[in-house]
Design a protein around this motif. Structure first.
Motif, PDB file in Angstrom:
ATOM      1  N   LEU A 180       0.821  -1.216   0.000  1.00  0.00           N
ATOM      2  CA  LEU A 180       0.000   0.000   0.000  1.00  0.00           C
ATOM      3  C   LEU A 180       0.847   1.256   0.000  1.00  0.00           C
ATOM      4  CD1 LEU A 180      -2.646  -1.119   2.660  1.00  0.00           C
ATOM      5  CD2 LEU A 180      -2.803  -1.244   0.158  1.00  0.00           C
ATOM      6  N   VAL A 181       2.137   1.086   0.342  1.00  0.00           N
ATOM      7  CA  VAL A 181       2.984   2.260   0.549  1.00  0.00           C
ATOM      8  C   VAL A 181       3.079   3.125  -0.692  1.00  0.00           C
ATOM      9  CG1 VAL A 181       5.390   2.943   0.854  1.00  0.00           C
ATOM     10  CG2 VAL A 181       4.316   1.372   2.458  1.00  0.00           C
ATOM     11  N   ARG A 182       3.175   2.469  -1.879  1.00  0.00           N
ATOM     12  CA  ARG A 182       3.414   3.321  -3.058  1.00  0.00           C
ATOM     13  C   ARG A 182       2.235   4.222  -3.384  1.00  0.00           C
ATOM     14  NH1 ARG A 182       3.912  -2.175  -6.023  1.00  0.00           N
ATOM     15  NH2 ARG A 182       1.794  -2.505  -6.656  1.00  0.00           N
ATOM     16  N   ASP A 183       1.023   3.866  -2.917  1.00  0.00           N
ATOM     17  CA  ASP A 183      -0.108   4.788  -3.092  1.00  0.00           C
ATOM     18  C   ASP A 183      -0.277   5.712  -1.895  1.00  0.00           C
ATOM     19  OD1 ASP A 183      -0.810   3.816  -5.633  1.00  0.00           O
ATOM     20  OD2 ASP A 183      -1.795   2.090  -4.711  1.00  0.00           O
ATOM     21  N   LEU A 184       0.097   5.224  -0.686  1.00  0.00           N
ATOM     22  CA  LEU A 184      -0.108   6.002   0.536  1.00  0.00           C
ATOM     23  C   LEU A 184       0.822   7.213   0.624  1.00  0.00           C
ATOM     24  CD1 LEU A 184      -1.480   6.219   3.298  1.00  0.00           C
ATOM     25  CD2 LEU A 184       0.266   4.690   4.221  1.00  0.00           C
ATOM     26  N   ILE A 185       2.084   7.012   0.301  1.00  0.00           N
ATOM     27  CA  ILE A 185       3.064   8.089   0.485  1.00  0.00           C
ATOM     28  C   ILE A 185       2.675   9.367  -0.275  1.00  0.00           C
ATOM     29  CG2 ILE A 185       5.421   8.765  -0.176  1.00  0.00           C
ATOM     30  CD1 ILE A 185       6.446   6.219   1.103  1.00  0.00           C
ATOM     31  N   PRO A 186       2.316   9.279  -1.558  1.00  0.00           N
ATOM     32  CA  PRO A 186       1.895  10.514  -2.232  1.00  0.00           C
ATOM     33  C   PRO A 186       0.710  11.206  -1.529  1.00  0.00           C
ATOM     34  CG  PRO A 186       2.234   8.740  -3.844  1.00  0.00           C
ATOM     35  CD  PRO A 186       2.380   8.131  -2.484  1.00  0.00           C
ATOM     36  N   ARG A 187      -0.226  10.427  -0.996  1.00  0.00           N
ATOM     37  CA  ARG A 187      -1.380  11.039  -0.306  1.00  0.00           C
ATOM     38  C   ARG A 187      -0.962  11.708   0.988  1.00  0.00           C
ATOM     39  NH1 ARG A 187      -4.232   6.153  -1.108  1.00  0.00           N
ATOM     40  NH2 ARG A 187      -4.605   5.999   1.138  1.00  0.00           N
ATOM     41  N   LEU A 188      -0.102  11.057   1.782  1.00  0.00           N
ATOM     42  CA  LEU A 188       0.359  11.650   3.039  1.00  0.00           C
ATOM     43  C   LEU A 188       1.091  12.955   2.772  1.00  0.00           C
ATOM     44  CD1 LEU A 188       1.737   8.447   4.818  1.00  0.00           C
ATOM     45  CD2 LEU A 188      -0.327   9.744   5.444  1.00  0.00           C
ATOM     46  N   LYS A 189       1.905  12.922   1.747  1.00  0.00           N
ATOM     47  CA  LYS A 189       2.674  14.123   1.397  1.00  0.00           C
ATOM     48  C   LYS A 189       1.718  15.256   1.026  1.00  0.00           C
ATOM     49  CE  LYS A 189       6.637  15.458  -1.201  1.00  0.00           C
ATOM     50  NZ  LYS A 189       7.284  15.386  -2.500  1.00  0.00           N
ATOM     51  N   ALA A 190       0.707  14.920   0.248  1.00  0.00           N
ATOM     52  CA  ALA A 190      -0.274  15.916  -0.178  1.00  0.00           C
ATOM     53  C   ALA A 190      -1.013  16.510   1.012  1.00  0.00           C
ATOM     54  CB  ALA A 190      -1.257  15.279  -1.167  1.00  0.00           C
ATOM     55  N   GLU A 191      -1.213  15.691   2.066  1.00  0.00           N
ATOM     56  CA  GLU A 191      -1.938  16.167   3.254  1.00  0.00           C
ATOM     57  C   GLU A 191      -1.067  17.000   4.182  1.00  0.00           C
ATOM     58  OE1 GLU A 191      -5.038  16.002   4.003  1.00  0.00           O
ATOM     59  OE2 GLU A 191      -5.901  14.411   2.760  1.00  0.00           O
ATOM     60  N   GLY A 192       0.254  17.089   3.917  1.00  0.00           N
ATOM     61  CA  GLY A 192       1.103  17.929   4.748  1.00  0.00           C
ATOM     62  C   GLY A 192       2.120  17.203   5.604  1.00  0.00           C
ATOM     63  N   ALA A 193       2.160  15.869   5.516  1.00  0.00           N
ATOM     64  CA  ALA A 193       3.169  15.152   6.296  1.00  0.00           C
ATOM     65  C   ALA A 193       4.558  15.493   5.782  1.00  0.00           C
ATOM     66  CB  ALA A 193       2.917  13.642   6.196  1.00  0.00           C
ATOM     67  N   GLU A 194       5.534  15.533   6.709  1.00  0.00           N
ATOM     68  CA  GLU A 194       6.905  15.848   6.314  1.00  0.00           C
ATOM     69  C   GLU A 194       7.872  14.823   6.896  1.00  0.00           C
ATOM     70  OE1 GLU A 194       8.224  19.770   7.075  1.00  0.00           O
ATOM     71  OE2 GLU A 194       6.678  20.710   5.811  1.00  0.00           O
ATOM     72  N   GLY A 195       9.043  14.788   6.339  1.00  0.00           N
ATOM     73  CA  GLY A 195      10.083  13.900   6.879  1.00  0.00           C
ATOM     74  C   GLY A 195       9.621  12.457   6.943  1.00  0.00           C
ATOM     75  N   ILE A 196       8.933  12.018   5.899  1.00  0.00           N
ATOM     76  CA  ILE A 196       8.447  10.640   5.881  1.00  0.00           C
ATOM     77  C   ILE A 196       9.623   9.692   5.667  1.00  0.00           C
ATOM     78  CG2 ILE A 196       6.870   9.017   4.743  1.00  0.00           C
ATOM     79  CD1 ILE A 196       5.372  11.450   3.604  1.00  0.00           C
ATOM     80  N   ILE A 197       9.805   8.754   6.587  1.00  0.00           N
ATOM     81  CA  ILE A 197      10.814   7.725   6.354  1.00  0.00           C
ATOM     82  C   ILE A 197      10.168   6.350   6.473  1.00  0.00           C
ATOM     83  CG2 ILE A 197      12.721   9.164   7.170  1.00  0.00           C
ATOM     84  CD1 ILE A 197      12.774   7.461   9.703  1.00  0.00           C
ATOM     85  N   GLU A 198      10.702   5.434   5.681  1.00  0.00           N
ATOM     86  CA  GLU A 198      10.227   4.050   5.718  1.00  0.00           C
ATOM     87  C   GLU A 198      11.366   3.166   6.168  1.00  0.00           C
ATOM     88  OE1 GLU A 198       8.605   2.395   1.923  1.00  0.00           O
ATOM     89  OE2 GLU A 198       9.744   0.628   2.519  1.00  0.00           O
ATOM     90  N   TYR A 199      11.092   2.223   7.066  1.00  0.00           N
ATOM     91  CA  TYR A 199      12.149   1.299   7.486  1.00  0.00           C
ATOM     92  C   TYR A 199      11.605  -0.119   7.551  1.00  0.00           C
ATOM     93  CZ  TYR A 199       9.946   1.997  12.046  1.00  0.00           C
ATOM     94  OH  TYR A 199       9.039   2.074  13.060  1.00  0.00           O
ATOM     95  N   ALA A 200      12.520  -1.073   7.481  1.00  0.00           N
ATOM     96  CA  ALA A 200      12.141  -2.492   7.441  1.00  0.00           C
ATOM     97  C   ALA A 200      11.894  -3.039   8.838  1.00  0.00           C
ATOM     98  CB  ALA A 200      13.259  -3.290   6.768  1.00  0.00           C
ATOM     99  N   LEU A 201      11.112  -4.103   8.932  1.00  0.00           N
ATOM    100  CA  LEU A 201      10.777  -4.717  10.217  1.00  0.00           C
ATOM    101  C   LEU A 201      11.228  -6.171  10.232  1.00  0.00           C
ATOM    102  CD1 LEU A 201       7.148  -3.323  10.423  1.00  0.00           C
ATOM    103  CD2 LEU A 201       9.157  -2.464  11.625  1.00  0.00           C
ATOM    104  N   ASN A 202      11.706  -6.637  11.358  1.00  0.00           N
ATOM    105  CA  ASN A 202      12.068  -8.050  11.526  1.00  0.00           C
ATOM    106  C   ASN A 202      10.862  -8.889  11.907  1.00  0.00           C
ATOM    107  OD1 ASN A 202      14.719  -7.573  11.061  1.00  0.00           O
ATOM    108  ND2 ASN A 202      15.401  -7.809  13.186  1.00  0.00           N
ATOM    109  N   LYS A 203      10.085  -8.378  12.837  1.00  0.00           N
ATOM    110  CA  LYS A 203       8.946  -9.125  13.361  1.00  0.00           C
ATOM    111  C   LYS A 203       7.838  -8.152  13.716  1.00  0.00           C
ATOM    112  CE  LYS A 203      11.391 -12.770  15.835  1.00  0.00           C
ATOM    113  NZ  LYS A 203      12.626 -12.069  16.272  1.00  0.00           N
ATOM    114  N   VAL A 204       6.609  -8.606  13.541  1.00  0.00           N
ATOM    115  CA  VAL A 204       5.449  -7.841  13.998  1.00  0.00           C
ATOM    116  C   VAL A 204       4.539  -8.816  14.734  1.00  0.00           C
ATOM    117  CG1 VAL A 204       3.400  -6.536  13.303  1.00  0.00           C
ATOM    118  CG2 VAL A 204       5.562  -6.204  12.087  1.00  0.00           C
ATOM    119  N   ILE A 205       4.371  -8.592  16.033  1.00  0.00           N
ATOM    120  CA  ILE A 205       3.591  -9.540  16.852  1.00  0.00           C
ATOM    121  C   ILE A 205       2.211  -8.954  17.140  1.00  0.00           C
ATOM    122  CG2 ILE A 205       3.515 -10.857  19.005  1.00  0.00           C
ATOM    123  CD1 ILE A 205       5.846 -11.690  17.280  1.00  0.00           C
TER     124      ILE A 205
END
Lengths: 294, 294, 294, 294, 294, 294
Positions: free
Chosen positions: D269-294
């Motif tokens: 979903l990220v490739r569609d979400l990031i442009p929308r967040l940016k358009a809404e005013g979010a700044e300094g968006i960073i994406e990082y990888a996860l090892n585990k999600v419980i």
């Protein structure tokens, strides 16, 4: 399949000489097969057990009676100083069938021209003892350091001022931008045994058999067979052209105006010989390969 | 290039026998080339179309008439129970040119000494049916399990109590720390056809041609040609020494004090024969390789 | 070891023809060794210096006198239009020893049947000039585009409507689902020199020697030697069977009821000849390989 | 280093699933190292001993108590009919993280459209029992033959009329020119144990721990972390945009006109979400990888 | 690109440690790229020039001032006796991140139980000096022989009675059927410099920077970051569970009934910690990897 | 799985840029998988169909509308003269993330110092048109020849007097003993489209999305995240040290004497920054990797 009644323990060189050595033994009549998860190579002769060893270690194994006979280099016999008996020289290698040389080499753009220019400098080499003796005999004081490999690169990397390294053609030395300024030692493979093994008639018979057939196979490598039909009246002129190793086999054919001539010649001469034979009237010239020439 | 007018469909074994089989056919006179992205190997004989198949599947393809002739193993003929006709045995393999054996093997340090000690135990094997029959015939009740590969490791890993696995030299078995306690089946490659193909004269002629030349090439593999000049007065003694396959070809040379002798002998005998011939006065002994011996 | 007194500079093809070419030279009597870190291959003939070049570049190197003689393809001679002299054709390749063809191919399920159906379409090829000329001569207007490789895939990927690509057997073309609709050019390797080198007697002698021995080795590739003993009274019938290249070598044996017959025949005929010879009474038939036939 | 006090014996799939499985365990917290000359992979958990087995054999090892828990496929559970307990589904593979399907496929240009068109024909498959049952349940009489591999090629080679083979994307099937006409079975990897092991509280605790962490690592594979600063007055709109898995972590920054928002979202979903967040005013968006999600 | 103004010359280990070392430097912030035909690896720091050397040779290069700083092993520092300064220990390796041990090993089925049982026997080792000293200190008279490699095989092959060889896990030793009877030396990689370099403030600053960042990257290797949301009223219990390396980062969320907690923990503890945290009420637990922990 | 409703056709570079490009797309959110026997790479976005093409051919495919968008080099845009629209520059490569340069190089020991010294000489290059224009613009008359590869070796082999070749670091050029005497062209990868595709709003939206995410992933490659706890009273000094890309995320911790600070910084600055932050009182500094920075 391990041998049930072996007469001799044979040491074969591991590493860069391994493949040409196994191939030489195959042409000599012994198939040696190294199984992946096995320590002992299989050999199709119940009188032999074989082992693959580093060429540097074979002299001391023979000296200590752990092996009876083996193939090693003149260089490592000298370096280890092992007390063994040399049966014969076996001139072969992967590249060129020429003896190899340990040479003293320096950077191509360095000022060093002769060994004595290296007084006080660092020399890297895998042949530590021979190199130290070489400089000592020459009265030149240098710092000889043992090199664990990649010796040619050390001069370029600034880790040594000169190296002593083995080469057949000089190609690798020159490819590293080095210049050869002296020859330290000419070396080649040798068949080596211990005095004890040589004194045992059964072992000696076996060692001499190995030697005879290795020599026959090595000789065949540089020779080929040539067969041709020659007009009977041109026979003298054609025989005159032939630089034959053994005397030629000449037979009259059913059609008596022709003779069959069969010779064994050096491969290197064939390219000049064939045009001359053809010019003299020989026909149906065929060349074939030889396994052994005794 | 696919064949335009093929007489027979030939099945060749894929996998570990593939390379030695294609090499055997090449020495027999057929060049077979497997193109990277192609299903059908190319063969330089318009009368044959070839396919590479798993050795286990060839029997049923021949039984069902999908192939006319093929190379498979005695073991898989038994396992599949296919109704086919064996034309001949072809003893060759990658390693040793010896027949292979399916053996029953256990952990080297296990207490099992004979097959009956395995009553109630798990046996892993790829040759399920033959193994089940072997134990049933012997009246021993065991749990035979199909193994999808890496069978030798199963005993060590505790996944089976014994295995039935194929081996030529026993080397891999021993390298896994196993001990052979019985031989279940001796096997080798066979040329196999169907009764239907054999009854068709055109197909039979072609199958017999393939058989003749494969046999000739296989025979040549263990033989070499020896040629030598012998003093005419030593001819009887020397001929006496020779364990010749075909009768030797003897011809008087132009120089009548010498005869030329040419023989075909077993490669394994050469290393003992050559020293004897030399001792008897033979000269110019050369050995050369043979492609085929019919 | 670089040559000290070279007469000619020889260009050898790099890439897919490299291995078969070096092997052909080895069978012809020249060992060529390409060292890993070296630009110039070593050749065991002081009269030659060798270079490995792209087959496409050799014509212009010879035209400009940078090389004296080289192996290249008829196709690239045409494409480059270089002004050079063809010494001889050398029919060999990795796969098949057949001449190769540049063919026009389209998608198997496309409607194109003939070159003229491609008017107005995109053609991808590595042989740009020859292809443009082919269509121009045929009066068909197409868009020929240079292809940097993987040409066969372009039609399937929708990047071209047709391709002009080289093939020996058509296998790769068909494996990509393509259909050949025309042959643009038949090509093979040629030995090529410049008029200047050919006019120099020393260079010409050397070029002719290379040509003679390459031809001899190429010829030997498809031939084998057959030797057999035949009953003296069957000699005429058996000689009648033999499709011999050179006249056969026939000699009476010591046992005069037999003759020895030795012939050189095409490998492709052997599988039919041997059964016939055997049926006529020949015995001890052996087949052996040949290095050269002059 | 072998474990001194293991609680469970774990079976891991050898072969194509081996690398992705070891990688999944590594991300889950267990480093498994397969030594070259060793039978037992080393695992950094003294409570586990591991074995690498063929995926087809794991069900019966668990049923017979030779292993306590293992990873195998739904397909081989059905084929072997082993009596085991499925702990959970683990959807992963080398290629696509989609479940795989065993499909019925025929030659692209054959007339077969539905399974019933294959009545009386030969079907090749590695999944013999499941395939036989499939056709029996459908009341279609076919000849199902076990295939030892390279199943896709069999239809093209004329060795079978159809195949049942496993595929994730259909790519290999299509690349062989085959057409899928039915789906026989949907399968995926499963974590499997025996009732006996599950009934043992210590073993069950360990199996549940393995399951929890494998699931956590698998989930993390398709998720990423996003962190951004959002203007405090845009917080509601931005939170509205977010398809968040867990509830977002929102914190006021020292500069109270901004909030920090941290979320976990599906990578797809990220490739569609990031442009929308940016358009809404979010700044300094960073994406990082996860090892585990419980 | 060579450095224009280097402060230090750095020696990196070639061979089995090369890949993990370059990877460690990359995680520490230095990209090192070894070009195929180049002697000097490229490093993205103008203050450093790097060289790849055999780990055995680095001590003497540092002692002689040819390098300023390098990575080598405690074992080779002892063996060479070089006069250098150890900056720090760096515990890492390809396999296990455990220190390695040089052990004395004998054939599994030999009678030797303790070092003193080997009196008068042959010991093969690459670590000649240390091994000689070990036996001399123990008052045991043995024949220590330098081994050029494949040392483990020597006992099985009958070429030595015992070996002294390096091992991390003992796996290779056991896989050769050997038994460890004593530990000769525990070793690990060390960052080493010369007194001269350490006395130069500029060089020392650079060496300390390298040390700080290598240590930070090594520490991060066995640690992970965990982030979770915890109910504010469970905060004390949850913090109590946490074996945190640094003190945890705790922040109140906008929804004040929850706190965000972020910790750095040992990877080995995570598989037991996560189930406990979940049981205590933590939600949205994510784990992520760390590059460096200072 | 082919896309069912693609919006754009994307061309990806085959060959040396293939692996870094697929990796860049993966970090950007698109998994592209090239199946072995398939022409079309699979991409996990139904709006895109992808093709792998030679970088030299992509410009003309876009110009002709066969592709909508693609990655190619500035050099091949110039060489082909294709009429396309550049969307953005993408600075990445296998080795160095630096723009590459086409340079004019001569033998290190040749007398040539400047381009004009090459008047009348042979220049070999793959970038024929650009090189011809370069010399024409400079008014220097040279013979530029197309090179089919291995261009660097041509000067050493005496086949050319100079070359124009691409290089990032100059390493390969120097390793061949060449000297750079001029820079012909600086180049880098570019995202390129056609005017037609750009004018289509749907296609343009998709192209801009690809551009945004590729740029975000490229930016993240040289950046890392740093997190630390700082004493609240040191906050101003520490913020002063930080060369932060986005403004830092600062939050008060539950323990109000500390603040959490999180920043994104250039990887190249970290090795100098971390010691300074530590000196100022920062604690628990951790560094982690980033997938994207928007």
């Amino acid at each position: 399949m391990s041998s049930t009644n072996p007469i001799i323990k044979l040491g074969l060189p591991k590493g860069s000489l391994e493949k040409p050595t196994l191939s030489l033994f195959e042409r000599s009549g012994w198939k040696i097969h190294q199984h992946h998860r096995n320590y002992f190579p299989e050999i199709n002769d119940p009188e032999i057990t074989a082992r693959l060893c580093r060429v540097q270690e074979i002299p001391s194994y023979i000296e200590d009676g752990i092996l009876d006979v083996g193939l090693t280099g003149k260089d490592w016999l000298l370096e280890t100083g092992a007390d063994v008996k040399v049966v014969s020289d076996l001139i072969y290698s992967k590249v060129s069938n020429r003896p190899a040389r340990w040479v003293l080499a320096v950077a191509g753009d360095s000022p060093y021209k002769r060994p004595e220019d290296l007084a006080g400098k660092r020399i890297a080499t895998e042949l530590l003892g021979v190199t130290q003796k070489y400089f000592k005999d020459a009265g030149i004081d240098v710092d000889v350091q043992y090199s664990w490999g990649a010796t040619e690169a050390k001069v370029v990397e600034g880790l040594a001022d000169a190296i002593v390294e083995v080469t057949e053609t000089g190609t690798t030395i020159r490819a590293h931008g080095l210049r050869i300024i002296a020859e330290v030692l000419v070396t080649n493979t040798q068949l080596v045994t211990s005095e004890a093994a040589w004194a045992d008639p059964e072992k000696r018979r076996k060692i001499e058999q190995i030697d005879l057939l290795l020599q026959g196979a090595l000789r065949a490598e540089s020779l080929v067979g040539l067969k041709m039909n020659v007009p009977s009246d041109k026979l003298p002129e054609i025989l005159n052209e032939i630089p034959c190793l053994n005397s030629p086999t000449i037979a009259e054919l059913t059609d008596t105006t022709w003779h069959s001539v069969e010779i064994v010649v050096d491969q290197g001469l064939v390219r000049d010989l064939i045009p001359r034979l053809k010019a003299e009237g020989a026909e149906g010239i065929i060349e074939y390969a030889l396994n052994k020439v005794i």
